[in-house]
Design a protein around this motif. Structure first.
Motif, PDB file in Angstrom:
ATOM      1  N   PRO A  94     -45.431  18.214   1.830  1.00 27.62           N
ATOM      2  CA  PRO A  94     -46.389  18.603   2.869  1.00 27.62           C
ATOM      3  C   PRO A  94     -47.113  19.901   2.518  1.00 27.62           C
ATOM      4  CG  PRO A  94     -44.309  17.926   3.851  1.00 27.62           C
ATOM      5  CD  PRO A  94     -44.088  17.987   2.375  1.00 27.62           C
ATOM      6  N   GLY A  95     -48.413  19.932   2.769  1.00 26.60           N
ATOM      7  CA  GLY A  95     -49.203  21.135   2.539  1.00 26.60           C
ATOM      8  C   GLY A  95     -49.742  21.267   1.130  1.00 26.60           C
ATOM      9  N   ARG A  96     -49.435  20.320   0.262  1.00 26.37           N
ATOM     10  CA  ARG A  96     -49.895  20.407  -1.130  1.00 26.37           C
ATOM     11  C   ARG A  96     -50.531  19.085  -1.553  1.00 26.37           C
ATOM     12  NH1 ARG A  96     -45.186  22.414  -4.900  1.00 26.37           N
ATOM     13  NH2 ARG A  96     -46.936  22.340  -6.379  1.00 26.37           N
ATOM     14  N   LYS A  97     -51.277  18.492  -0.652  1.00 24.92           N
ATOM     15  CA  LYS A  97     -51.815  17.166  -0.928  1.00 24.92           C
ATOM     16  C   LYS A  97     -53.304  17.234  -1.257  1.00 24.92           C
ATOM     17  CE  LYS A  97     -52.299  12.515   0.910  1.00 24.92           C
ATOM     18  NZ  LYS A  97     -53.595  12.392   0.216  1.00 24.92           N
ATOM     19  N   THR A  98     -53.652  16.812  -2.446  1.00 24.34           N
ATOM     20  CA  THR A  98     -55.040  16.606  -2.850  1.00 24.34           C
ATOM     21  C   THR A  98     -55.091  15.328  -3.679  1.00 24.34           C
ATOM     22  OG1 THR A  98     -54.838  17.858  -4.923  1.00 24.34           O
ATOM     23  CG2 THR A  98     -55.475  19.098  -2.944  1.00 24.34           C
ATOM     24  N   ASP A  99     -56.283  14.831  -3.928  1.00 26.18           N
ATOM     25  CA  ASP A  99     -56.403  13.619  -4.733  1.00 26.18           C
ATOM     26  C   ASP A  99     -55.838  13.834  -6.139  1.00 26.18           C
ATOM     27  OD1 ASP A  99     -57.626  12.572  -2.543  1.00 26.18           O
ATOM     28  OD2 ASP A  99     -59.670  12.766  -3.316  1.00 26.18           O
ATOM     29  N   VAL A 100     -56.115  14.997  -6.714  1.00 28.42           N
ATOM     30  CA  VAL A 100     -55.649  15.293  -8.064  1.00 28.42           C
ATOM     31  C   VAL A 100     -54.130  15.405  -8.096  1.00 28.42           C
ATOM     32  CG1 VAL A 100     -55.724  16.956  -9.951  1.00 28.42           C
ATOM     33  CG2 VAL A 100     -57.816  16.408  -8.685  1.00 28.42           C
ATOM     34  N   SER A 101     -53.546  16.111  -7.122  1.00 29.35           N
ATOM     35  CA  SER A 101     -52.090  16.272  -7.109  1.00 29.35           C
ATOM     36  C   SER A 101     -51.393  14.941  -6.827  1.00 29.35           C
ATOM     37  CB  SER A 101     -51.684  17.312  -6.062  1.00 29.35           C
ATOM     38  OG  SER A 101     -52.037  16.884  -4.758  1.00 29.35           O
ATOM     39  N   ASP A 102     -52.026  14.078  -6.005  1.00 31.49           N
ATOM     40  CA  ASP A 102     -51.449  12.750  -5.748  1.00 31.49           C
ATOM     41  C   ASP A 102     -51.376  11.941  -7.032  1.00 31.49           C
ATOM     42  OD1 ASP A 102     -51.014  13.228  -3.107  1.00 31.49           O
ATOM     43  OD2 ASP A 102     -52.762  12.144  -2.380  1.00 31.49           O
ATOM     44  N   ALA A 103     -52.455  11.955  -7.812  1.00 33.40           N
ATOM     45  CA  ALA A 103     -52.471  11.195  -9.064  1.00 33.40           C
ATOM     46  C   ALA A 103     -51.419  11.726 -10.039  1.00 33.40           C
ATOM     47  CB  ALA A 103     -53.862  11.261  -9.683  1.00 33.40           C
ATOM     48  N   GLU A 104     -51.303  13.056 -10.134  1.00 36.24           N
ATOM     49  CA  GLU A 104     -50.309  13.632 -11.034  1.00 36.24           C
ATOM     50  C   GLU A 104     -48.891  13.320 -10.569  1.00 36.24           C
ATOM     51  OE1 GLU A 104     -49.118  17.987 -12.981  1.00 36.24           O
ATOM     52  OE2 GLU A 104     -50.878  17.777 -11.683  1.00 36.24           O
ATOM     53  N   TRP A 105     -48.662  13.361  -9.267  1.00 38.40           N
ATOM     54  CA  TRP A 105     -47.341  13.059  -8.722  1.00 38.40           C
ATOM     55  C   TRP A 105     -46.947  11.606  -9.008  1.00 38.40           C
ATOM     56  CZ3 TRP A 105     -43.040  15.157  -7.453  1.00 38.40           C
ATOM     57  CH2 TRP A 105     -42.152  14.561  -6.567  1.00 38.40           C
ATOM     58  N   LEU A 106     -47.885  10.692  -8.866  1.00 41.68           N
ATOM     59  CA  LEU A 106     -47.626   9.292  -9.192  1.00 41.68           C
ATOM     60  C   LEU A 106     -47.272   9.128 -10.669  1.00 41.68           C
ATOM     61  CD1 LEU A 106     -50.473   7.490  -7.181  1.00 41.68           C
ATOM     62  CD2 LEU A 106     -48.018   7.253  -6.797  1.00 41.68           C
ATOM     63  N   ALA A 107     -48.013   9.828 -11.529  1.00 44.64           N
ATOM     64  CA  ALA A 107     -47.746   9.737 -12.965  1.00 44.64           C
ATOM     65  C   ALA A 107     -46.355  10.281 -13.299  1.00 44.64           C
ATOM     66  CB  ALA A 107     -48.820  10.494 -13.741  1.00 44.64           C
ATOM     67  N   GLN A 108     -45.957  11.378 -12.664  1.00 43.94           N
ATOM     68  CA  GLN A 108     -44.640  11.952 -12.921  1.00 43.94           C
ATOM     69  C   GLN A 108     -43.521  11.007 -12.474  1.00 43.94           C
ATOM     70  OE1 GLN A 108     -44.715  15.720 -10.937  1.00 43.94           O
ATOM     71  NE2 GLN A 108     -46.001  16.710 -12.484  1.00 43.94           N
ATOM     72  N   LEU A 109     -43.666  10.428 -11.292  1.00 42.73           N
ATOM     73  CA  LEU A 109     -42.647   9.495 -10.803  1.00 42.73           C
ATOM     74  C   LEU A 109     -42.566   8.259 -11.697  1.00 42.73           C
ATOM     75  CD1 LEU A 109     -43.305   9.640  -6.945  1.00 42.73           C
ATOM     76  CD2 LEU A 109     -41.462  10.736  -8.213  1.00 42.73           C
ATOM     77  N   MET A 110     -43.728   7.789 -12.122  1.00 42.48           N
ATOM     78  CA  MET A 110     -43.748   6.610 -12.995  1.00 42.48           C
ATOM     79  C   MET A 110     -43.096   6.916 -14.339  1.00 42.48           C
ATOM     80  SD  MET A 110     -44.735   3.462 -13.132  1.00 42.48           S
ATOM     81  CE  MET A 110     -45.057   2.158 -14.313  1.00 42.48           C
ATOM     82  N   ARG A 111     -43.347   8.079 -14.863  1.00 35.44           N
ATOM     83  CA  ARG A 111     -42.817   8.461 -16.178  1.00 35.44           C
ATOM     84  C   ARG A 111     -41.292   8.455 -16.182  1.00 35.44           C
ATOM     85  NH1 ARG A 111     -45.374  11.155 -20.399  1.00 35.44           N
ATOM     86  NH2 ARG A 111     -43.997  12.264 -21.851  1.00 35.44           N
ATOM     87  N   MET A 112     -40.711   8.860 -15.060  1.00 29.86           N
ATOM     88  CA  MET A 112     -39.257   8.941 -14.966  1.00 29.86           C
ATOM     89  C   MET A 112     -38.627   7.658 -14.423  1.00 29.86           C
ATOM     90  SD  MET A 112     -38.674  11.775 -16.272  1.00 29.86           S
ATOM     91  CE  MET A 112     -39.513  13.304 -16.676  1.00 29.86           C
ATOM     92  N   GLY A 113     -39.446   6.652 -14.122  1.00 27.70           N
ATOM     93  CA  GLY A 113     -38.898   5.395 -13.624  1.00 27.70           C
ATOM     94  C   GLY A 113     -38.344   5.481 -12.224  1.00 27.70           C
ATOM     95  N   LEU A 114     -38.988   6.277 -11.358  1.00 30.37           N
ATOM     96  CA  LEU A 114     -38.484   6.484  -9.999  1.00 30.37           C
ATOM     97  C   LEU A 114     -39.253   5.676  -8.955  1.00 30.37           C
ATOM     98  CD1 LEU A 114     -37.936  10.359 -10.140  1.00 30.37           C
ATOM     99  CD2 LEU A 114     -36.241   8.543 -10.421  1.00 30.37           C
ATOM    100  N   LEU A 115     -40.005   4.690  -9.385  1.00 32.81           N
ATOM    101  CA  LEU A 115     -40.807   3.906  -8.456  1.00 32.81           C
ATOM    102  C   LEU A 115     -40.339   2.455  -8.437  1.00 32.81           C
ATOM    103  CD1 LEU A 115     -44.396   5.238  -9.269  1.00 32.81           C
ATOM    104  CD2 LEU A 115     -42.927   5.883  -7.363  1.00 32.81           C
ATOM    105  N   ALA A 116     -40.543   1.822  -7.307  1.00 33.09           N
ATOM    106  CA  ALA A 116     -40.251   0.391  -7.156  1.00 33.09           C
ATOM    107  C   ALA A 116     -41.572  -0.332  -6.939  1.00 33.09           C
ATOM    108  CB  ALA A 116     -39.303   0.151  -5.983  1.00 33.09           C
ATOM    109  N   ARG A 117     -41.878  -1.266  -7.812  1.00 30.71           N
ATOM    110  CA  ARG A 117     -43.161  -1.941  -7.739  1.00 30.71           C
ATOM    111  C   ARG A 117     -43.162  -3.010  -6.666  1.00 30.71           C
ATOM    112  NH1 ARG A 117     -43.672  -5.068 -13.396  1.00 30.71           N
ATOM    113  NH2 ARG A 117     -45.771  -5.362 -12.555  1.00 30.71           N
ATOM    114  N   SER A 118     -44.344  -3.243  -6.101  1.00 32.75           N
ATOM    115  CA  SER A 118     -44.524  -4.309  -5.125  1.00 32.75           C
ATOM    116  C   SER A 118     -44.751  -5.629  -5.848  1.00 32.75           C
ATOM    117  CB  SER A 118     -45.712  -4.000  -4.216  1.00 32.75           C
ATOM    118  OG  SER A 118     -45.519  -2.787  -3.505  1.00 32.75           O
ATOM    119  N   PHE A 119     -44.464  -6.709  -5.134  1.00 30.17           N
ATOM    120  CA  PHE A 119     -44.631  -8.049  -5.704  1.00 30.17           C
ATOM    121  C   PHE A 119     -46.103  -8.445  -5.608  1.00 30.17           C
ATOM    122  CE2 PHE A 119     -44.533 -12.728  -4.636  1.00 30.17           C
ATOM    123  CZ  PHE A 119     -44.511 -13.136  -5.955  1.00 30.17           C
TER     124      PHE A 119
END
Length: 365
Positions: A94-119
């Motif tokens: 909370p309080g640190r949300k921008t489009d750029v930070s969202d994209a970077e956060w998604l990339a970091q989670l994906m890199r570490m395998g912390l996401l569950a993909r939708s069908f």
């Protein structure tokens, strides 16, 4: 943590723009985030695809934001593996949300395998989904129009629905057409009844005695035309669905052997789940995806709410409808299950439990 996907990208998708972030390891061994914004037109998305390819991206992740993820998925899916994830699972700090930070956060989670993909099913199944969901909306709209028709009749002091069980039947339609044409004699209108409805002519005569104004005739004409148009649309969509489901006719007939499952429901199951259940390891995984299993809410070894999640509303609605249909069947396990559960859990919870059982049978079939 171990890096599961070292060549990945995070995409923050909006209606007009998409912000992409690629994580690369620099010459000094430090991780660098390279970010760039693209348009969501076809030309812009093709530029995005070329840009990701230049960095050797093998996996891309984006949130399932409305329908805006679909154009991006369509362009990138042939080039790399695209993951669509639930936005609730990747909330930013909370309080640190921008489009750029969202994209970077998604990339970091994906890199570490912390996401569950939708069908995300194949394009043929997605096309069938569009048709079955559109048919459901048309049926709902037809029911709304029929209710609106009933309101106009009540406003005109016409109590036709109190005598005829179906105001869209042949006899009722003939009476309404006569009303629209200017006929006001209730005896003449009641004489248009056919079949078993003729036994109710005295009641029809009383019910068709009203105060019909020109406004009512105009509204009745519009609503009857609208209902006829909706019926034609549903017929056309049904024909198209039959074409797409023809290769799976054997599977549909197999599903129709389940109590309460008719062709309409079988087509919805085929569209939502697909002809192959291998994306779901077990029947429990499929029930969880369909939001037909009890929710987990346990604290201090106490089970609190077991309310089901909100999610796959199309499949869930079709299966619950089938569950209600099974309650009228005889000598079936599903009907007995409903009767056993309704006494202590209530009708609605019992219907959801039966829908869960139907889905388990579907998985095995």
């Amino acid at each position: 943590m171990e890096q599961m996907f070292p060549h990945c990208a995070g995409l923050d998708v909006h209606k007009k723009t998409v912000v992409a972030c690629v994580l690369v390891t620099g010459a000094d061994g430090k991780l660098q985030a390279i970010k760039r914004q693209f348009g969501t037109t076809l030309a812009g998305l093709e530029q995005l695809a070329a840009w990701l390819l230049s960095y050797g991206v093998t996996h891309a992740v984006l949130e399932s934001t409305g329908v805006y993820w679909k154009p991006v998925y369509n362009v990138l899916a042939p080039q790399c593996e695209v993951w669509v994830v639930n936005a609730q699972h990747v909330k930013q700090v909370p309080g640190r949300k921008t489009d750029v930070s969202d994209a970077e956060w998604l990339a970091q989670l994906m890199r570490m395998g912390l996401l569950a993909r939708s069908f995300i099913p194949a394009v043929e199944q997605r096309d069938l989904r569009d048709l079955t969901r559109y048919r459901t909306r048309l049926a709902q709209e037809r029911a709304t129009a029929a209710n609106r028709l009933q309101k106009i009749l009540e406003d005109a002091n016409i109590k036709l629905a109190a005598v005829a069980s179906d105001i869209q039947g042949v006899s009722a339609q003939a009476m309404l057409e006569a009303l629209i044409g200017g006929e006001t004699d209730a005896t003449v209108l009641a004489d248009l009844a056919l079949g078993r409805l003729r036994a109710k002519i005295p009641a029809l005569t009383a019910a068709l005695t009203g105060r019909v104004r020109e406004h009512h005739r105009f509204m009745l004409r519009e609503l009857l035309d609208h209902l006829a148009h909706l019926g034609e649309c549903i017929t056309t969509v049904n024909a198209r669905i039959a074409e797409l489901t023809a290769p799976h006719e054997t599977l549909i007939l197999r599903l129709m052997r389940i109590p309460g499952v008719k062709r309409h429901t079988a087509e919805v199951i085929l569209a939502e789940v697909g002809p192959d259940v291998t994306p779901f390891p077990t029947a429990k995984h499929l029930a969880s995806w369909a939001c037909l299993c009890p929710g987990n809410d346990i604290s201090a070894n106490k089970r609190r709410s077991g309310k089901t999640r909100h999610g796959q509303k199309w499949l869930r609605a079709a299966l619950v409808e089938a569950a209600w249909a099974t309650t009228r069947s005889k000598d079936t396990y599903l009907a007995a299950q409903f009767q056993r559960l309704r006494s202590r859990r209530g009708d609605k919870r019992a219907a959801v439990a039966v829908a869960h059982s139907i889905l388990t049978i579907v998985y095995q079939l």
